[in-house]
Motif scaffolding. Structure first.
Motif, PDB file in Angstrom:
ATOM      1  N   SER A   1       0.771  -1.109   0.363  1.00  0.00           N
ATOM      2  CA  SER A   1       0.050   0.083   0.183  1.00  0.00           C
ATOM      3  C   SER A   1       0.767   1.188  -0.141  1.00  0.00           C
ATOM      4  O   SER A   1       1.889   1.309   0.271  1.00  0.00           O
ATOM      5  CB  SER A   1      -0.969  -0.278   1.202  1.00  0.00           C
ATOM      6  OG  SER A   1      -0.588   0.487   2.473  1.00  0.00           O
TER       7      SER A   1
ATOM      8  N   TYR B   1      -6.451   0.389   6.833  1.00  0.00           N
ATOM      9  CA  TYR B   1      -6.441  -1.260   5.718  1.00  0.00           C
ATOM     10  C   TYR B   1      -7.197  -2.136   7.414  1.00  0.00           C
ATOM     11  O   TYR B   1      -8.169  -2.551   7.389  1.00  0.00           O
ATOM     12  CB  TYR B   1      -5.639  -2.102   5.432  1.00  0.00           C
ATOM     13  CG  TYR B   1      -5.485  -1.505   3.766  1.00  0.00           C
ATOM     14  CD1 TYR B   1      -6.471  -1.796   2.835  1.00  0.00           C
ATOM     15  CD2 TYR B   1      -4.614  -0.976   3.056  1.00  0.00           C
ATOM     16  CE1 TYR B   1      -7.039  -1.118   1.317  1.00  0.00           C
ATOM     17  CE2 TYR B   1      -4.754  -0.802   1.558  1.00  0.00           C
ATOM     18  CZ  TYR B   1      -5.909  -0.512   0.782  1.00  0.00           C
ATOM     19  OH  TYR B   1      -6.051  -0.897  -0.350  1.00  0.00           O
TER      20      TYR B   1
ATOM     21  N   LEU C   1     -10.034  -0.846   8.767  1.00  0.00           N
ATOM     22  CA  LEU C   1     -11.209  -1.476   7.974  1.00  0.00           C
ATOM     23  C   LEU C   1     -12.021  -2.804   8.091  1.00  0.00           C
ATOM     24  O   LEU C   1     -13.176  -2.987   8.711  1.00  0.00           O
ATOM     25  CB  LEU C   1     -10.813  -1.404   6.875  1.00  0.00           C
ATOM     26  CG  LEU C   1     -12.118  -1.010   5.423  1.00  0.00           C
ATOM     27  CD1 LEU C   1     -13.055  -0.547   5.608  1.00  0.00           C
ATOM     28  CD2 LEU C   1     -11.633  -0.956   4.048  1.00  0.00           C
TER      29      LEU C   1
ATOM     30  N   LYS D   1     -20.588  -2.878   5.751  1.00  0.00           N
ATOM     31  CA  LYS D   1     -19.833  -2.227   4.257  1.00  0.00           C
ATOM     32  C   LYS D   1     -21.339  -2.121   3.168  1.00  0.00           C
ATOM     33  O   LYS D   1     -20.897  -0.753   2.223  1.00  0.00           O
ATOM     34  CB  LYS D   1     -19.285  -3.822   3.414  1.00  0.00           C
ATOM     35  CG  LYS D   1     -18.848  -3.221   1.708  1.00  0.00           C
ATOM     36  CD  LYS D   1     -18.463  -4.895   1.314  1.00  0.00           C
ATOM     37  CE  LYS D   1     -17.754  -4.760  -0.007  1.00  0.00           C
ATOM     38  NZ  LYS D   1     -17.389  -6.563  -0.480  1.00  0.00           N
TER      39      LYS D   1
ATOM     40  N   MET E   1      -9.328  -9.914   3.536  1.00  0.00           N
ATOM     41  CA  MET E   1      -9.589  -8.646   2.212  1.00  0.00           C
ATOM     42  C   MET E   1     -10.290  -8.326   0.911  1.00  0.00           C
ATOM     43  O   MET E   1     -11.118  -7.492   1.055  1.00  0.00           O
ATOM     44  CB  MET E   1      -8.245  -8.162   2.219  1.00  0.00           C
ATOM     45  CG  MET E   1      -6.926  -7.702   3.042  1.00  0.00           C
ATOM     46  SD  MET E   1      -5.217  -7.816   2.429  1.00  0.00           S
ATOM     47  CE  MET E   1      -5.820  -5.415   2.028  1.00  0.00           C
TER      48      MET E   1
ATOM     49  N   CYS F   1     -13.882  -7.505   2.367  1.00  0.00           N
ATOM     50  CA  CYS F   1     -13.749  -6.344   2.989  1.00  0.00           C
ATOM     51  C   CYS F   1     -14.141  -5.680   1.747  1.00  0.00           C
ATOM     52  O   CYS F   1     -15.304  -4.775   1.745  1.00  0.00           O
ATOM     53  CB  CYS F   1     -12.823  -6.298   3.769  1.00  0.00           C
ATOM     54  SG  CYS F   1     -13.166  -4.387   4.532  1.00  0.00           S
ATOM     55  N   ASN F   2     -13.627  -5.781   0.976  1.00  0.00           N
ATOM     56  CA  ASN F   2     -13.142  -4.286  -0.147  1.00  0.00           C
ATOM     57  C   ASN F   2     -14.056  -4.934  -1.864  1.00  0.00           C
ATOM     58  O   ASN F   2     -13.456  -3.564  -2.264  1.00  0.00           O
ATOM     59  CB  ASN F   2     -11.518  -3.955  -0.094  1.00  0.00           C
ATOM     60  CG  ASN F   2     -11.380  -3.891   0.832  1.00  0.00           C
ATOM     61  OD1 ASN F   2     -11.661  -2.679   2.343  1.00  0.00           O
ATOM     62  ND2 ASN F   2      -9.819  -3.804   1.215  1.00  0.00           N
ATOM     63  N   GLN F   3     -14.409  -6.136  -1.921  1.00  0.00           N
ATOM     64  CA  GLN F   3     -14.844  -6.039  -3.429  1.00  0.00           C
ATOM     65  C   GLN F   3     -15.451  -5.580  -3.917  1.00  0.00           C
ATOM     66  O   GLN F   3     -16.460  -5.501  -3.381  1.00  0.00           O
ATOM     67  CB  GLN F   3     -14.732  -7.798  -3.794  1.00  0.00           C
ATOM     68  CG  GLN F   3     -15.786  -8.444  -3.187  1.00  0.00           C
ATOM     69  CD  GLN F   3     -15.474 -10.051  -3.350  1.00  0.00           C
ATOM     70  OE1 GLN F   3     -14.403 -10.302  -4.008  1.00  0.00           O
ATOM     71  NE2 GLN F   3     -16.219 -10.611  -2.539  1.00  0.00           N
TER      72      GLN F   3
ATOM     73  N   LYS G   1      -9.126  -6.679  -4.479  1.00  0.00           N
ATOM     74  CA  LYS G   1      -9.281  -6.566  -2.289  1.00  0.00           C
ATOM     75  C   LYS G   1      -8.150  -5.356  -1.914  1.00  0.00           C
ATOM     76  O   LYS G   1      -8.001  -5.270  -0.815  1.00  0.00           O
ATOM     77  CB  LYS G   1      -8.995  -7.724  -1.992  1.00  0.00           C
ATOM     78  CG  LYS G   1      -6.987  -7.699  -2.215  1.00  0.00           C
ATOM     79  CD  LYS G   1      -6.434  -9.344  -1.645  1.00  0.00           C
ATOM     80  CE  LYS G   1      -4.795  -9.225  -2.567  1.00  0.00           C
ATOM     81  NZ  LYS G   1      -4.581 -10.477  -2.507  1.00  0.00           N
TER      82      LYS G   1
ATOM     83  N   LEU H   1      -8.429  -0.806  -1.709  1.00  0.00           N
ATOM     84  CA  LEU H   1      -9.110   0.797  -1.347  1.00  0.00           C
ATOM     85  C   LEU H   1      -8.993   1.245  -3.493  1.00  0.00           C
ATOM     86  O   LEU H   1      -9.669   1.636  -3.304  1.00  0.00           O
ATOM     87  CB  LEU H   1      -8.616   1.185  -0.382  1.00  0.00           C
ATOM     88  CG  LEU H   1      -9.416   0.530   0.224  1.00  0.00           C
ATOM     89  CD1 LEU H   1      -8.942   2.427   2.325  1.00  0.00           C
ATOM     90  CD2 LEU H   1     -10.847   0.367   0.532  1.00  0.00           C
TER      91      LEU H   1
END
Length: 566
Positions: free
Chosen positions: A240, A249, A252, A263, A396, A399-401, A423, A425
């Motif tokens: 990152s 992250y 999050l 989410k 991950m 959480c982010n997709q 995955k 941000l």
């Protein structure tokens, strides 16, 4: 041909190259450089051992004079090695470079001249006789040069001048006497890797456009998880843009793990959250809380508020100022008892995992749910290189997709698990792994270990030299845990004063004045700051592999020289 380790390519001794033996070494280097690098070697030798040095000392205007003229070929071989005529950059623009028709030779010539500028800067960065910084105040630089952007293009000659000017006033962060930040040094293999990365100029979101880089990220993150102590390197992770983002992250993912509904439904659908961290933790923990809508009031240094739900403990392995390590085993026990996510911010201290002598300071990190580790700090990888490691695989991604179908098509002809972009941000993500991977290949784990052990030894050397030295007071008792050595320099005028408010008011002004003088002379750089009820003190940190005992000695003497009259 020289064998590895023969010293054939060395520049001579650290003390200088004035004697006959070193002169012979320099001459041999020049001959080899000219043989293998042509124009670059010739110009670099002129800079180091001949008239090239003079042109660098004639002031900004002369130093940034007309660009070198590079020969252009008269044949059709691409690339070629024939005798060439001059190229005049004063009449050329970027539109004359590739992909312009017949732009190959101009492009090669231009890039070689850029490389000359870079190599000169690299070599000078390690020369102790050069300044760490050529300091000018902002208004001076703004007035001396025209930095504004214009409608009409500049010539390539002017572009080369821009490159020289920029590096002339850049801080030599690879200089052996640069100690200002946690990220110092200039690794040659890492630099080469960064050049390659920029040349490849790709994005990390899918395997189809970054196949090797994606695989190297997979391999490197797995190895880092092994170093943490997770069995077989299990888990997940991502590189990152810095430790602050890695810590965010972690917050999050921890929030999503406890309340996955956040989410889609947001913070209004879940209870008020609470995170615990130490008073000396990095400010990015509070910044992450603000950015994620949790709020900075949810990161108290006092007992928790009623009605708040604890979801995260962020422990620190190597605090920014003191270099202190939280008791990870005890924290892990508490997190296990109350089922709270344990994150370890090892941005600064993670490199010690490479050292058999010092890795005990992170005992308990293997019990963490997530770890931030910045190889661009203690390991000397060029900026930026920060990793978040997560013990639970797939979390991950969940959480982010967002399933962007124009990037992450589900009917591709390869294993979609290597499309890592969903995955993250970010959508666009820089290739940060290659420089770490290539340096690891070049050094091996044992090479990183020796580099880190040396820095810790130098910190102990500094501590032992000043702990009982007249004019120095340590900020805290005991030997530092990391390379952070925190101290006050007390000028002669304050040494016999009673320890009262007046003395503190005068002492707080000492470090800023000495630091300003350091920068104006350009001799060295070291950071200072207040902390809590402690007035401004120096925070010396050592992560530069080029530093030596003589540089520590120089720093002590320079502080005394610059501060004795205060």
């Amino acid at each position: 041909m020289a064998t590895p380790g023969s010293g054939f390519w060395s520049f001579g001794s650290e003390e200088g190259s004035g004697d006959a033996e070193n002169h012979g070494t320099a001459k041999a280097w020049c001959q080899a450089a000219q043989k293998f690098t042509g124009g670059i070697g010739t110009k670099l030798c002129a800079l180091l051992y001949g008239d090239g040095e003079k042109s660098m000392e004639t002031g900004a205007k002369d130093d940034l004079g007309s660009a070198e003229k590079t020969p252009a070929c008269t044949c059709n071989n691409k690339p070629c090695s024939c005798q060439k005529a001059d190229i005049n950059y004063a009449f050329l623009h970027s539109t004359d470079l590739l992909p312009a028709c017949n732009g190959e030779i101009t492009t090669l010539s231009f890039l070689q001249d850029v490389m000359d500028i870079l190599l000169q800067y690299v070599v000078k960065s390690f020369d102790r006789s050069t300044k760490v910084i050529d300091f000018h105040y902002p208004n001076e630089l703004l007035q001396e040069y025209n930095w504004e952007l214009a409608d009409q293009p500049q010539t390539l000659e002017e572009i080369l001048l821009n490159c020289r000017t920029t590096l002339k006033y850049a801080i030599k962060t690879g200089h052996p006497r640069y100690f200002n930040q946690l990220s110092t040094g200039l690794d040659m293999v890492g630099l080469a890797a960064d050049w390659l990365t920029s040349t490849a100029n790709t994005n990390m979101f899918t395997y189809e456009i970054a196949p090797v880089f994606v695989l190297l990220e997979y391999v490197t993150l797995r190895k880092m998880r092994e170093m943490i102590g997770w069995p077989g390197g299990c888990g997940d992770g991502i590189f990152s843009p810095g430790g602050a983002i890695s810590n965010m992250y972690a917050m999050l993912i921890a929030r999503f793990k406890m309340f996955p509904e956040v989410k889609e439904k947001g913070m209004a659908a879940i209870p008020r959250l609470l995170a615990f961290t130490s008073e000396h933790s990095h400010f990015s923990v509070k910044k992450g809380a603000a950015a994620l809508g949790i709020g900075t009031d949810s990161i108290p240094y006092t007992p928790p508020y009623n009605g708040f739900v604890p979801f995260l403990v962020s422990a620190t392995a190597g605090t920014t100022v003191y270099g202190a390590f939280d008791p990870l085993l005890a924290i892990a026990d508490i997190c296990k008892k109350y089922k709270i996510w344990m994150h370890v911010d090892a941005a600064w201290g993670g490199g010690l995992l490479m050292s058999r002598k010092h890795k005990w300071k992170l005992n308990g990190v293997e019990r963490a749910n997530s770890v931030t580790w910045n190889p661009h700090k203690m390991m000397g990888v060029p900026l930026q290189c920060s990793a978040l490691l997560v013990r639970e695989e797939g979390l991950m991604q969940s959480c982010n997709q967002m399933h962007a179908s124009y990037l992450f098509q589900q009917d591709k002809h390869y294993d979609l698990s290597y499309d890592t972009g969903d995955k993250a941000l970010q959508c666009g993500r820089h290739v940060d792994v290659f420089k770490l991977w290539l340096m690891w290949r070049a050094k091996g784990t044992t090479g990183f270990e020796a580099q880190i052990d040396k820095c810790l030894e130098l910190a102990e050397y500094l501590y032992n030299k000043i702990k009982n030295r007249e004019g120095y007071e340590m900020v805290f008792d005991g030997k530092p845990q990391h390379t952070n050595v925190c101290f006050w320099y007390v000028p002669p005028s304050l040494r016999n004063m009673e320890d009262n408010e007046e003395r503190m008011n005068r002492l707080l002004k000492v470090a800023p004045v000495i630091k300003a003088r350091m920068m104006e002379y350009g001799t060295t750089m070291v950071s200072y700051q207040p902390l809590g009820d402690k007035v401004n003190f120096f925070r010396m940190v050592i992560s530069n592999p080029a530093a030596s005992h003589q540089d520590i000695d120089f720093l002590i003497e320079e502080i005394e020289r610059l501060g004795q009259d205060l």
